[in-house]
Design an enzyme around this catalytic site. Structure first.
Site, PDB file in Angstrom:
ATOM      1  N   LEU A 127      -2.990   1.725  -3.651  1.00  0.00           N
ATOM      2  CA  LEU A 127      -3.167   1.064  -4.947  1.00  0.00           C
ATOM      3  C   LEU A 127      -2.297   1.715  -6.006  1.00  0.00           C
ATOM      4  O   LEU A 127      -1.930   1.091  -6.978  1.00  0.00           O
ATOM      5  CB  LEU A 127      -4.633   1.146  -5.375  1.00  0.00           C
ATOM      6  CG  LEU A 127      -5.627   0.367  -4.526  1.00  0.00           C
ATOM      7  CD1 LEU A 127      -7.045   0.789  -4.871  1.00  0.00           C
ATOM      8  CD2 LEU A 127      -5.454  -1.121  -4.743  1.00  0.00           C
ATOM      9  N   GLY A 128      -2.001   2.977  -5.818  1.00  0.00           N
ATOM     10  CA  GLY A 128      -1.183   3.658  -6.793  1.00  0.00           C
ATOM     11  C   GLY A 128      -1.239   5.146  -6.563  1.00  0.00           C
ATOM     12  O   GLY A 128      -1.964   5.628  -5.698  1.00  0.00           O
ATOM     13  N   GLY A 164      -3.248  12.391  -7.234  1.00  0.00           N
ATOM     14  CA  GLY A 164      -3.169  12.043  -5.823  1.00  0.00           C
ATOM     15  C   GLY A 164      -3.012  10.553  -5.635  1.00  0.00           C
ATOM     16  O   GLY A 164      -2.878   9.796  -6.594  1.00  0.00           O
ATOM     17  N   ARG A 165      -3.039  10.148  -4.378  1.00  0.00           N
ATOM     18  CA  ARG A 165      -2.820   8.742  -4.070  1.00  0.00           C
ATOM     19  C   ARG A 165      -4.154   8.016  -3.916  1.00  0.00           C
ATOM     20  O   ARG A 165      -5.115   8.574  -3.414  1.00  0.00           O
ATOM     21  CB  ARG A 165      -2.001   8.633  -2.774  1.00  0.00           C
ATOM     22  CG  ARG A 165      -0.560   9.087  -2.981  1.00  0.00           C
ATOM     23  CD  ARG A 165       0.069   9.567  -1.706  1.00  0.00           C
ATOM     24  NE  ARG A 165       0.546   8.478  -0.860  1.00  0.00           N
ATOM     25  CZ  ARG A 165       1.697   7.833  -1.037  1.00  0.00           C
ATOM     26  NH1 ARG A 165       2.483   8.139  -2.039  1.00  0.00           N
ATOM     27  NH2 ARG A 165       2.063   6.887  -0.201  1.00  0.00           N
ATOM     28  N   VAL A 166      -4.176   6.769  -4.325  1.00  0.00           N
ATOM     29  CA  VAL A 166      -5.401   5.982  -4.265  1.00  0.00           C
ATOM     30  C   VAL A 166      -5.201   4.797  -3.326  1.00  0.00           C
ATOM     31  O   VAL A 166      -4.220   4.062  -3.444  1.00  0.00           O
ATOM     32  CB  VAL A 166      -5.798   5.450  -5.657  1.00  0.00           C
ATOM     33  CG1 VAL A 166      -7.151   4.766  -5.590  1.00  0.00           C
ATOM     34  CG2 VAL A 166      -5.825   6.572  -6.657  1.00  0.00           C
ATOM     35  N   ASP A 189      -9.440  13.213 -20.018  1.00  0.00           N
ATOM     36  CA  ASP A 189      -8.207  12.442 -19.792  1.00  0.00           C
ATOM     37  C   ASP A 189      -8.430  10.951 -20.076  1.00  0.00           C
ATOM     38  O   ASP A 189      -8.104  10.096 -19.269  1.00  0.00           O
ATOM     39  CB  ASP A 189      -7.694  12.669 -18.362  1.00  0.00           C
ATOM     40  CG  ASP A 189      -6.185  12.463 -18.262  1.00  0.00           C
ATOM     41  OD1 ASP A 189      -5.541  12.289 -19.316  1.00  0.00           O
ATOM     42  OD2 ASP A 189      -5.654  12.474 -17.133  1.00  0.00           O
TER      43      ASP A 189
END
Ligand SMILES: *[C@@H]1O[C@H](CO)[C@@H](O)[C@H](O)[C@H]1NC(C)=O
Ligand SMILES: *[C@@H]1O[C@H](CO)[C@@H](O)[C@H](O)[C@H]1NC(C)=O
Ligand SMILES: *[C@@H]1O[C@H](CO)[C@@H](O)[C@H](O)[C@H]1NC(C)=O
Ligand SMILES: *[C@@H]1O[C@H](CO)[C@@H](O)[C@H](O)[C@H]1NC(C)=O
Ligand SMILES: *[C@@H]1O[C@H](CO)[C@@H](O)[C@H](O)[C@H]1NC(C)=O
Ligand SMILES: *[C@@H]1O[C@H](CO)[C@@H](O)[C@H](O)[C@H]1NC(C)=O
Ligand SMILES: *[C@@H]1O[C@H](CO)[C@@H](O)[C@H](O)[C@H]1NC(C)=O
Length: 682
Positions: free
Chosen positions: A360-361, A366-368, A479
């Site tokens: 997804l991105g 990290g990566r999703v 954030d």
């Protein structure tokens, strides 16, 4: 004499039998349950067939085909009667599965429609987007007298379909009266969960029409779930103008260029009260999905002995690789987190082995990946975070797990975690519409209206208040920004990634402070001291408010100097009485002036460089709810420009983490850095 008596009794018997037959028939007509279709005499047409195990296959993966199946007797609807058994109310539920032809993207089609129609043949109807119901000249005609609930895997712009797979209510027309992305309400969690119809896994749909209130409810859920208490669609429809006295019920289904094998496993229908539940244990099973086409293409003959030897090696090796593949770390102290713990194997399967296609991105955290949990069909997002140290992991995991207990409709729900060597995996609810920044900054995405934006803003503000004041402990987000706000199926804003920044935050020793956050959202005192507070979250939220109203990034270095910092620019416009000049041009002036002014001014107040002059989170929410009015602008003296403050601070900005689903959201105002997680503890 005796003969007449016999004849008479025979004729009595015959008429009795006829009555009985009538009775049985009417019973059958008003109510039936098929747990599988073996031996049933459904009326089939097109390529529909009942397979030997009782599975009703409406279509296979041949292109541009129609498959239909109807209950063979007409049902009596009576528009002028008040008698429950022949009035217009009905209730039905069925289990279906859509198995896409192959791994393509978009993945399969075209769809299944539960159909009530005056005929079983629907002459002239077309496949593909017409679902075997209408054709281009009959679509929309009130003379069709067709009612349908579509499970449509391919959106068609010509029919005004919402993007993506959807469930829609159709009356004489494929332009749905109402439609929604496939989600269901999970009662135990009090939240909507999205479902992927194209996993090939069976799911159930309930359709109920109450004539008295002219209300139609459509409810979706994974097969073995109880019926959710809240429907997916609840729409008022007057079927008295649609249904005729005699109607057939069944399914129509089609394939197009994109194809799926589309199945019905079981079906229950009733015109007298609630349809009976299906008995899952009796439903036929789906065909084994052929694992790979290439298998059948490989026709290499290897000498038998070599093959056997090879097999032994491969199996041995595969076993070891398998073990290795699913290896994870579980420690004694994690036992208490049992329910929140996912096995790596499940996550691996859910994401199809963390395939690139499911990505997804990615960003600093990290990566999703998108995934579908094998046990429940639930769609999830799995975030893979690498870390090279185990220091502090215990505290962090315990914190993450406790955050799994946070419940707010505007937070992305954390479902659980998994640990492997050098890696932490977090499992979240899947948010079908991705992150907000895409909608704000990408021209390829539809524009969000002001009312959508304002609703998102208020929702996220209430989530922030929940984190800061309403939960058992204060949670600082650290954030807040547009790319961390995700949109669920109903375009509700959901704050994601709460608490994660802490994983990167060292903060204990001010002299080596490395600030976590995204440049442009970092409050000056956070940059100076490295200490995140509710006030620094309010600052970031203020920046986000301006971002949402103005449709631009917080920092745009390529602009004229007085415009570079968004907050300073808007503040400047406020001073000269032209604050509305800052509004996003993409809104084309379509907004509620009071709300827009409120958001812009509140954004300026929340981004006040002096922490003490910012509203509290609660005040911020009260302002947004219109419960307290904004103070008169205390402009001069109190609000100095950010530029001034920022130039005075020379802090090592350690990181910016674009953490949205979308890689492209990495913008001019955020720069990434390599940072070793927990390398010096927390
Ligand atoms: C389906 O019905 C046929 C006879 O009608 C029977 O031979 C067969 O075993 C049935 N199959 C299943 C799976 O029940
Ligand atoms: C689909 O079914 C039709 C009719 O039964 C058959 O002719 C066709 O070969 C099937 N296609 C596939 C891909 O199985
Ligand atoms: C419909 O219901 C009305 C009132 O009960 C009755 O008079 C009429 O005969 C019914 N029509 C049909 C076609 O059954
Ligand atoms: C309703 O209709 C059924 C069957 O058509 C009939 O047996 C029953 O008497 C009717 N009831 C009323 C209250 O009209
Ligand atoms: C649509 O179907 C009708 C019959 O229902 C037929 O008369 C007509 O020719 C069809 N139109 C097209 C464009 O196929
Ligand atoms: C769930 O979805 C329904 C229908 O789309 C919507 O009305 C409802 O507000 C949603 N509920 C939550 C908790 O998001
Ligand atoms: C349909 O849904 C609404 C809203 O949840 C509910 O009030 C109503 O009772 C439902 N009707 C049926 C027939 O389930």
């Amino acid at each position: 004499m005796a003969a007449t008596a016999v004849l008479r009794s025979i004729s009595v018997l015959i008429s009795f039998l006829m009555c009985l037959e009538q009775f049985v028939l009417s019973q059958v007509e008003n109510q039936f349950v098929f747990n599988g279709f073996n031996g049933t005499n459904l009326h089939l047409n097109g390529i529909a067939e009942i397979q030997p195990n009782g599975l009703l296959a409406l279509t296979n993966t041949s292109k541009r085909q129609i498959g239909r199946a109807f209950f063979p007797f007409p049902l009596k609807f009576n528009t002028s009667s008040t008698n429950i058994s022949d009035s217009l109310s009905f209730s039905t539920n069925f289990v279906f599965a859509m198995v896409p032809a192959e791994e393509t993207n978009p993945r399969g089609g075209h769809g299944i429609a539960f159909t009530i129609s005056p005929t079983m043949e629907l002459p002239g109807a077309a496949p593909t987007q017409y679902l075997g119901l209408f054709n281009s000249s009959t679509n929309g005609l009130s003379s069709n007298h067709v009612f349908a609930v579509e499970l449509d895997a391919v959106p068609t712009t010509e029919f005004g379909d919402i993007s993506g797979i959807h469930v829609g209510i159709d009356v004489n027309n494929l332009r749905s009266l109402e439609s929604a992305p496939p989600t269901y309400f999970a009662d135990d969690e009090g939240a909507n969960k999205s479902l992927d119809l194209l996993t090939g896994n069976p799911m159930q749909l309930w359709i109920e029409y109450e004539e008295a209130n002219k209300l139609l409810n459509v409810t979706l859920a994974p097969m073995r779930s109880n019926k959710p208490s809240r429907p997916l669609l609840s729409t008022s429809v007057d079927l008295s103008t649609v249904l005729l006295d005699s109607m057939y019920v069944g399914f129509s289904s089609s394939t197009g260029e994109l194809t799926s094998s589309q199945y019905i496993l079981g079906w229950s229908f009733s015109k007298t009260g609630k349809a009976q539940s299906l008995d899952y244990s009796k439903l036929p099973s789906l065909p084994q999905q052929s694992k790979s086409k290439s298998n059948s293409n490989i026709r290499i003959i290897i000498p038998l002995i070599a093959a056997v030897a090879l097999l032994v090696t491969i199996f041995g090796g595969a076993y070891v690789i398998r073990r290795k593949k699913y290896e994870e770390i579980r420690e004694e102290w994690e036992k208490e987190y049992g329910p929140q713990r996912f096995s790596f194997k499940d996550l691996y399967k859910a994401t199809k082995g963390f395939k690139e296609k499911e990505l997804l991105g990615s960003g600093g955290f990290g990566r999703v990946y998108r995934g579908v949990l094998p046990s429940s069909n639930e769609q999830v997002a799995v975030k893979r975070i690498s870390h090279d140290s185990r220091q502090g992991m215990k505290e962090f995991v315990s914190e993450i797990v406790s955050m799994g207990r946070l419940r707010h409709r505007n937070l992305v729900q954390l479902l659980g975690y998994c640990r492997r060597k050098g890696e932490l995996l977090l499992v979240y609810d899947y948010m079908p519409n991705g992150s907000l920044d895409k909608f704000l900054f990408s021209n390829s995405m539809p524009n969000l209206s002001w009312s959508q934006r304002f609703r998102i803003l208020k929702g996220v503000a209430s989530a922030l208040l929940y984190l800061h004041e309403e939960w058992e402990q204060v949670v600082i987000h650290r954030d807040v920004k547009a790319s961390n706000i995700l949109l669920d199926a109903n375009f509700n804003g959901r704050l994601g990634d709460f608490g994660l920044a802490k994983l990167y935050d060292h903060g204990s020793n001010p002299s080596t402070t490395r600030v976590v956050g995204t440049v442009g959202y970092i409050a000056p005192e956070l940059a100076r001291t490295g200490k995140a507070t509710t006030g620094t979250d309010v600052f970031a939220f203020g920046t986000f408010m301006l971002e949402l109203a103005c449709g631009r990034h917080p920092l745009e270095p390529q602009l004229e100097s007085e415009q570079i910092i968004l907050a300073d620019w808007v503040c400047g416009l406020w001073k000269v009485g032209a604050i509305l000049d800052a509004t996003d041009p993409r809104l084309e002036g379509e907004y509620v002036t009071d709300e827009m002014e409120l958001v812009l001014k509140l954004g300026v107040l929340c981004t006040n460089p002096i922490a003490a002059n910012r509203p509290s989170t609660r005040q911020m929410v009260q302002h947004l709810d219109g419960n307290i009015t904004l103070p008169e602008m205390p402009l001069d003296g109190v609000r100095i420009d950010m530029m001034t403050v920022q130039n005075e601070t020379s802090t090592d900005f350690a990181a910016s983490f674009p953490t949205s689903y979308d890689e492209n959201s990495v913008s001019a105002n955020s720069f990434s850095s390599s940072i070793s997680i927990l390398s010096s503890g927390r």
